[in-house]
Design a protein around this motif. Sequence first.
Motif, short mmCIF file in Angstrom:
data_model
loop_
_atom_site.label_atom_id
_atom_site.label_comp_id
_atom_site.label_asym_id
_atom_site.label_seq_id
_atom_site.Cartn_x
_atom_site.Cartn_y
_atom_site.Cartn_z
N PRO A 1 0.81 -1.23 0.00
CA PRO A 1 0.00 0.00 0.00
C PRO A 1 0.85 1.27 0.00
O PRO A 1 0.47 2.27 -0.64
CB PRO A 1 -0.82 -0.13 1.29
N LEU A 2 1.98 1.26 0.69
CA LEU A 2 2.87 2.42 0.70
C LEU A 2 3.47 2.65 -0.69
O LEU A 2 3.62 3.79 -1.13
CB LEU A 2 3.98 2.23 1.74
N ASP A 3 3.81 1.57 -1.36
CA ASP A 3 4.37 1.67 -2.71
C ASP A 3 3.33 2.22 -3.68
O ASP A 3 3.64 3.06 -4.54
CB ASP A 3 4.86 0.30 -3.17
N THR A 4 2.10 1.76 -3.54
CA THR A 4 1.02 2.25 -4.39
C THR A 4 0.78 3.74 -4.15
O THR A 4 0.60 4.51 -5.10
CB THR A 4 -0.29 1.47 -4.11
N ALA A 5 0.80 4.15 -2.89
CA ALA A 5 0.64 5.57 -2.57
C ALA A 5 1.77 6.39 -3.18
O ALA A 5 1.55 7.50 -3.69
CB ALA A 5 0.59 5.76 -1.05
N LYS A 6 2.98 5.88 -3.14
CA LYS A 6 4.13 6.57 -3.73
C LYS A 6 3.92 6.79 -5.22
O LYS A 6 4.16 7.90 -5.74
CB LYS A 6 5.40 5.75 -3.50
#
Length: 225
Positions: free
Chosen positions: A33-38
Amino acid sequence: MVGFKATDVPPTATVKFLGAGTAACIADLITFPLDTAKVRLQIQGERQGSVRAAASAQYRGVLGTILTMVRTEGPRSLYSGLVAGLQRQMSFASVRIGLYDSVKQFYTKGSEHAGIGSRLLAGSTTGALAVAVAQPTDVVKVRFQAQARAGSVRRYQSTVDAYKTIAREEGFRGLWKGTSPNVARNAIVNCAELVTYDLIKDTLLKANVMTGSCPPFSVWVPGTW
């Protein structure tokens, strides 16, 4: 092996290869999820002027991006592209980390005394090779993360469909878009990460600060220390 206890036998290249890929997949499951947000933050405003984009930003900050995606697209949107992401980690990390020790031994011709040059060469080699192998999975992963689920027709319906669509519409080379800068980046990152780790571990082992079943010049694999 003769002369080794069961705990002294160093892990094989296959064990390191699979261990590195599996560990990376577990980490990806947690941090996806953090990678997607990035990715969403990076591509935001790409079709707008900078002033207008700043004024009408849809996503603000990591937490704000995650909450906005959950509210407008549903929780599953945070894991859009996960299959390609796991494919990437299994191919990318397995080569980048799992083959580092084997490549280093190749450059040192089997010697146990690896210099800084050999380690840097091994790190840059496996980092660049990993990108060359895994770039298509990275392209598909980012494409999935970038496409919104709400308010528009999704271009890619599945991971396999994404590979086929990109190859059909952009040519086979489309799956390797961005390879050159990615190779340069990961060669440097791999050197910084693995060589630094390798040198620190070697220093600690020589100083008898710790003992372990890993040989002094190997990359840690879960279960070997």
